[in-house]
Write a protein that holds these residues in place. Structure first.
Motif, PDB file in Angstrom:
ATOM      1  N   PHE A   1       4.325 -10.088  -7.099  1.00  9.50           N
ATOM      2  CA  PHE A   1       4.588  -9.643  -5.729  1.00  9.50           C
ATOM      3  C   PHE A   1       4.817  -8.132  -5.724  1.00  9.50           C
ATOM      4  O   PHE A   1       4.212  -7.396  -4.938  1.00  9.50           O
ATOM      5  CB  PHE A   1       5.806 -10.384  -5.161  1.00  9.50           C
ATOM      6  CG  PHE A   1       6.070 -10.109  -3.701  1.00  9.50           C
ATOM      7  CD1 PHE A   1       5.636 -10.988  -2.732  1.00  9.50           C
ATOM      8  CD2 PHE A   1       6.771  -8.970  -3.306  1.00  9.50           C
ATOM      9  CE1 PHE A   1       5.887 -10.747  -1.379  1.00  9.50           C
ATOM     10  CE2 PHE A   1       7.019  -8.720  -1.970  1.00  9.50           C
ATOM     11  CZ  PHE A   1       6.577  -9.611  -0.999  1.00  9.50           C
ATOM     12  N   ALA A   2       5.702  -7.665  -6.611  1.00  9.63           N
ATOM     13  CA  ALA A   2       5.976  -6.232  -6.694  1.00  9.63           C
ATOM     14  C   ALA A   2       4.731  -5.462  -7.120  1.00  9.63           C
ATOM     15  O   ALA A   2       4.467  -4.364  -6.611  1.00  9.63           O
ATOM     16  CB  ALA A   2       7.115  -5.975  -7.672  1.00  9.63           C
ATOM     17  N   ASP A   3       3.953  -6.026  -8.035  1.00 10.98           N
ATOM     18  CA  ASP A   3       2.729  -5.359  -8.475  1.00 10.98           C
ATOM     19  C   ASP A   3       1.777  -5.159  -7.305  1.00 10.98           C
ATOM     20  O   ASP A   3       1.144  -4.104  -7.161  1.00 10.98           O
ATOM     21  CB  ASP A   3       2.035  -6.177  -9.570  1.00 10.98           C
ATOM     22  CG  ASP A   3       2.827  -6.200 -10.866  1.00 10.98           C
ATOM     23  OD1 ASP A   3       3.698  -5.323 -11.037  1.00 10.98           O
ATOM     24  OD2 ASP A   3       2.575  -7.096 -11.694  1.00 10.98           O
ATOM     25  N   THR A   4       1.673  -6.179  -6.442  1.00 16.13           N
ATOM     26  CA  THR A   4       0.785  -6.089  -5.293  1.00 16.13           C
ATOM     27  C   THR A   4       1.283  -5.058  -4.294  1.00 16.13           C
ATOM     28  O   THR A   4       0.506  -4.292  -3.721  1.00 16.13           O
ATOM     29  CB  THR A   4       0.650  -7.463  -4.609  1.00 16.13           C
ATOM     30  OG1 THR A   4       0.194  -8.424  -5.557  1.00 16.13           O
ATOM     31  CG2 THR A   4      -0.337  -7.401  -3.455  1.00 16.13           C
ATOM     32  N   VAL A   5       2.606  -5.037  -4.074  1.00 15.49           N
ATOM     33  CA  VAL A   5       3.183  -4.037  -3.185  1.00 15.49           C
ATOM     34  C   VAL A   5       2.856  -2.634  -3.684  1.00 15.49           C
ATOM     35  O   VAL A   5       2.421  -1.756  -2.927  1.00 15.49           O
ATOM     36  CB  VAL A   5       4.709  -4.218  -3.070  1.00 15.49           C
ATOM     37  CG1 VAL A   5       5.336  -3.052  -2.318  1.00 15.49           C
ATOM     38  CG2 VAL A   5       5.045  -5.523  -2.359  1.00 15.49           C
ATOM     39  N   LEU A   6       3.032  -2.398  -4.975  1.00 10.87           N
ATOM     40  CA  LEU A   6       2.799  -1.075  -5.544  1.00 10.87           C
ATOM     41  C   LEU A   6       1.323  -0.690  -5.501  1.00 10.87           C
ATOM     42  O   LEU A   6       0.978   0.472  -5.271  1.00 10.87           O
ATOM     43  CB  LEU A   6       3.310  -1.042  -6.985  1.00 10.87           C
ATOM     44  CG  LEU A   6       4.836  -1.037  -7.108  1.00 10.87           C
ATOM     45  CD1 LEU A   6       5.256  -1.325  -8.538  1.00 10.87           C
ATOM     46  CD2 LEU A   6       5.405   0.287  -6.652  1.00 10.87           C
ATOM     47  N   GLU A   7       0.462  -1.664  -5.707  1.00 10.38           N
ATOM     48  CA  GLU A   7      -0.973  -1.375  -5.652  1.00 10.38           C
ATOM     49  C   GLU A   7      -1.390  -0.957  -4.249  1.00 10.38           C
ATOM     50  O   GLU A   7      -2.121   0.019  -4.066  1.00 10.38           O
ATOM     51  CB  GLU A   7      -1.768  -2.609  -6.094  1.00 10.38           C
ATOM     52  CG  GLU A   7      -3.275  -2.375  -6.118  1.00 10.38           C
ATOM     53  CD  GLU A   7      -4.039  -3.606  -6.588  1.00 10.38           C
ATOM     54  OE1 GLU A   7      -5.283  -3.559  -6.576  1.00 10.38           O
ATOM     55  OE2 GLU A   7      -3.395  -4.603  -6.951  1.00 10.38           O
ATOM     56  N   ALA A   8      -0.913  -1.706  -3.243  1.00 12.71           N
ATOM     57  CA  ALA A   8      -1.227  -1.351  -1.861  1.00 12.71           C
ATOM     58  C   ALA A   8      -0.598  -0.015  -1.484  1.00 12.71           C
ATOM     59  O   ALA A   8      -1.190   0.781  -0.739  1.00 12.71           O
ATOM     60  CB  ALA A   8      -0.748  -2.455  -0.918  1.00 12.71           C
ATOM     61  N   TYR A   9       0.584   0.242  -2.001  1.00  6.32           N
ATOM     62  CA  TYR A   9       1.278   1.503  -1.737  1.00  6.32           C
ATOM     63  C   TYR A   9       0.476   2.688  -2.278  1.00  6.32           C
ATOM     64  O   TYR A   9       0.324   3.716  -1.607  1.00  6.32           O
ATOM     65  CB  TYR A   9       2.654   1.460  -2.389  1.00  6.32           C
ATOM     66  CG  TYR A   9       3.434   2.752  -2.337  1.00  6.32           C
ATOM     67  CD1 TYR A   9       4.236   3.054  -1.244  1.00  6.32           C
ATOM     68  CD2 TYR A   9       3.395   3.666  -3.395  1.00  6.32           C
ATOM     69  CE1 TYR A   9       4.975   4.235  -1.193  1.00  6.32           C
ATOM     70  CE2 TYR A   9       4.126   4.835  -3.360  1.00  6.32           C
ATOM     71  CZ  TYR A   9       4.908   5.117  -2.260  1.00  6.32           C
ATOM     72  OH  TYR A   9       5.629   6.283  -2.224  1.00  6.32           O
ATOM     73  N   SER A  10      -0.047   2.548  -3.489  1.00  7.19           N
ATOM     74  CA  SER A  10      -0.777   3.654  -4.111  1.00  7.19           C
ATOM     75  C   SER A  10      -2.040   4.007  -3.336  1.00  7.19           C
ATOM     76  O   SER A  10      -2.509   5.140  -3.375  1.00  7.19           O
ATOM     77  CB  SER A  10      -1.129   3.305  -5.562  1.00  7.19           C
ATOM     78  OG  SER A  10      -2.051   2.238  -5.619  1.00  7.19           O
ATOM     79  N   VAL A  11      -2.590   3.034  -2.610  1.00  7.85           N
ATOM     80  CA  VAL A  11      -3.787   3.281  -1.797  1.00  7.85           C
ATOM     81  C   VAL A  11      -3.404   3.914  -0.454  1.00  7.85           C
ATOM     82  O   VAL A  11      -4.089   4.815   0.040  1.00  7.85           O
ATOM     83  CB  VAL A  11      -4.561   1.965  -1.567  1.00  7.85           C
ATOM     84  CG1 VAL A  11      -5.711   2.187  -0.595  1.00  7.85           C
ATOM     85  CG2 VAL A  11      -5.077   1.419  -2.890  1.00  7.85           C
ATOM     86  N   ALA A  12      -2.301   3.447   0.133  1.00  5.61           N
ATOM     87  CA  ALA A  12      -1.927   3.894   1.474  1.00  5.61           C
ATOM     88  C   ALA A  12      -1.224   5.247   1.484  1.00  5.61           C
ATOM     89  O   ALA A  12      -1.341   5.993   2.460  1.00  5.61           O
ATOM     90  CB  ALA A  12      -1.025   2.849   2.131  1.00  5.61           C
ATOM     91  N   ALA A  13      -0.496   5.567   0.419  1.00  7.93           N
ATOM     92  CA  ALA A  13       0.275   6.808   0.404  1.00  7.93           C
ATOM     93  C   ALA A  13      -0.640   8.019   0.260  1.00  7.93           C
ATOM     94  O   ALA A  13      -1.691   7.950  -0.399  1.00  7.93           O
ATOM     95  CB  ALA A  13       1.287   6.787  -0.743  1.00  7.93           C
ATOM     96  N   VAL A  14      -0.251   9.117   0.881  1.00  2.00           N
ATOM     97  CA  VAL A  14      -1.029  10.350   0.772  1.00  2.00           C
ATOM     98  C   VAL A  14      -1.048  10.825  -0.673  1.00  2.00           C
ATOM     99  O   VAL A  14      -2.060  11.303  -1.181  1.00  2.00           O
ATOM    100  CB  VAL A  14      -0.440  11.438   1.693  1.00  2.00           C
ATOM    101  CG1 VAL A  14      -1.082  12.786   1.416  1.00  2.00           C
ATOM    102  CG2 VAL A  14      -0.621  11.043   3.153  1.00  2.00           C
ATOM    103  N   GLN A  15       0.085  10.707  -1.357  1.00  3.02           N
ATOM    104  CA  GLN A  15       0.185  11.069  -2.766  1.00  3.02           C
ATOM    105  C   GLN A  15       0.433   9.823  -3.592  1.00  3.02           C
ATOM    106  O   GLN A  15       1.228   8.966  -3.187  1.00  3.02           O
ATOM    107  CB  GLN A  15       1.332  12.056  -3.005  1.00  3.02           C
ATOM    108  CG  GLN A  15       1.131  13.406  -2.338  1.00  3.02           C
ATOM    109  CD  GLN A  15       2.328  14.305  -2.561  1.00  3.02           C
ATOM    110  OE1 GLN A  15       3.471  13.864  -2.447  1.00  3.02           O
ATOM    111  NE2 GLN A  15       2.087  15.556  -2.880  1.00  3.02           N
TER     112      GLN A  15
END
Length: 403
Positions: free
Chosen positions: A250-264
């Motif tokens: 679950f956390a891995d998926t959150v972080l993966e989506a975060y890395s795509v959505a975040a500007v940095q």
């Protein structure tokens, strides 16, 4: 009582029913009020001066989110409908948002088996993303907001080193209680002295994100609440609650989506700091109980800290976020694939570091380092021998300090 407060704070509200609203029971009395027109309102009444100041700050924060900023966010924010002085403190009434909060276990379940939407989507509509992906996108968007949003509202802004020094100060304060196992104090101090963990670009962060501040409606993220701690600081603060997830994917998926959505992209040590903050939250809980003179709160925190210390010993975890003994460094020039296994994380795909996140980061301000630190990174894990990596204190375990 709170229904009467709502009627006084918002003209035209005629309450006909009330319902529960999750909140920090040590600081607030809260409820949902339904009026004669079927509208719903959330009422939050502080129990002490500190809590009242938090509500005043949240009001300031919500005002900083202009309509144009709110339109950029993939989630809703509450709006203050009115306020009224009550017992010398100010009670606030908010527009109620649909949905409800979920436990960590239920969040995981709805990620794989979400409740169907109330209304069937259009055949041409894109499939709804899993809940973990929605959360990652939401955090990525939040952390990409301009710092001016916070600084123009005269809210706190910290550099990476200031974040570390503030936590060191809190550690010293916790140590003075004499109630925290020495091995945990040394463990946290070592992590705070490891400067490679603290080279990151600060972001706009929620500051108090956890499951009680996340509203879900039929598998869809609706809102983030509890905005009294918005500031510029360590993005890991908004990830520490994920440490409590039994399923690390679950956390891995959150972080993966975060890395795509975040500007940095996130820095490589974000997960380790998130684990550190999750562990240290137990010490902060104990200090809070000591300061407020609530023995049951202190005893609860001590039990959780003892459990954490036992788990650290059982797993031989040398540092927060590291699942086992640190492997010996491979001889220079040796094949990395021949390095000892066990606690060594799996080598990720190209373009990612050991935490599963894209490497590299660039800062906005002069106080940020602007570069991803060197050295080995580790993923998830944490000292755990049960389904939840760290014992947690929920609002249901608090006490009314007036009792």
């Amino acid at each position: 009582m709170l229904a009467a407060v709502a009627a006084a704070a918002v003209p035209g509200v005629a309450p006909v029913a009330t319902g529960p609203s999750p909140d920090d029971a040590a600081d607030f009395r809260s409820c949902v009020v339904q009026d004669a027109d079927g509208r719903r309102w959330r009422v939050r009444s502080p129990l002490n001066t500190e809590a009242s100041m938090r509500l005043e700050t949240e009001h300031l924060v919500l005002q900083a989110f202009t309509p144009s900023v709110r339109a950029r966010l993939p989630f809703h924010l509450p709006s203050v409908a009115g306020s009224v002085a009550h017992n010398g403190l100010r009670t606030f009434v908010y527009s109620h948002l649909a949905g409800h909060t979920l436990s960590l276990r239920e969040l995981q379940r709805q990620n794989t088996d979400p409740e169907p939407p109330l209304h069937a989507p259009s055949p041409s509509a894109a499939p709804r993303a899993p809940l973990a992906v929605q959360l990652g996108r939401a955090l990525g968007t939040l952390h990409s907001l301009p710092r001016a949003l916070v600084m123009d509202a005269d809210l706190p802004a910290y550099s990476a080193d200031q974040c570390r020094k503030r936590m060191l100060h809190d550690l010293d304060q916790a140590a003075t209680t004499g109630l925290i196992p020495g091995e945990l104090l040394r463990r946290w101090e070592d992590a705070l002295e490891d400067t490679t963990l603290w080279q990151f670009s600060t972001r706009v962060v929620h500051g108090d994100l956890q499951e009680d501040n996340i509203t879900i409606d039929h598998g869809a993220l609706v809102s983030f609440t509890g905005w009294s701690d918005l500031h510029v600081g360590d993005p890991a603060e908004d990830f520490s609650w994920l440490v409590g997830m039994a399923d690390p994917t679950f956390a891995d998926t959150v972080l993966e989506a975060y890395s795509v959505a975040a500007v940095q992209p996130p820095d490589r040590h974000l997960l380790r700091r998130a684990h550190l903050k999750a562990e240290f939250a137990l010490a902060e809980w104990l200090v809070r109980g000591v300061d407020r003179g609530i023995p049951s709160m202190v005893e609860n925190a001590q039990r959780m800290l003892a459990t954490l210390a036992e788990d650290v010993r059982a797993t031989a975890s040398p540092s927060p976020g590291v699942t086992g003994p640190v492997a010996e460094r491979s001889p220079e020039g040796a094949d990395p694939s021949s390095a000892p296994t066990g606690s060594v994380p799996t080598v990720p795909a190209p373009g990612h570091d050991d935490s599963g996140l894209e490497t590299g980061a660039s800062g906005h301000g002069a106080t940020d380092t602007g570069a991803a630190p060197t050295g080995p990174a580790v993923t998830g894990g944490g000292p755990a021998s049960s389904s939840e990596p760290y014992p947690r204190a929920s609002s249901s375990e608090t006490e009314d300090p007036r009792a």
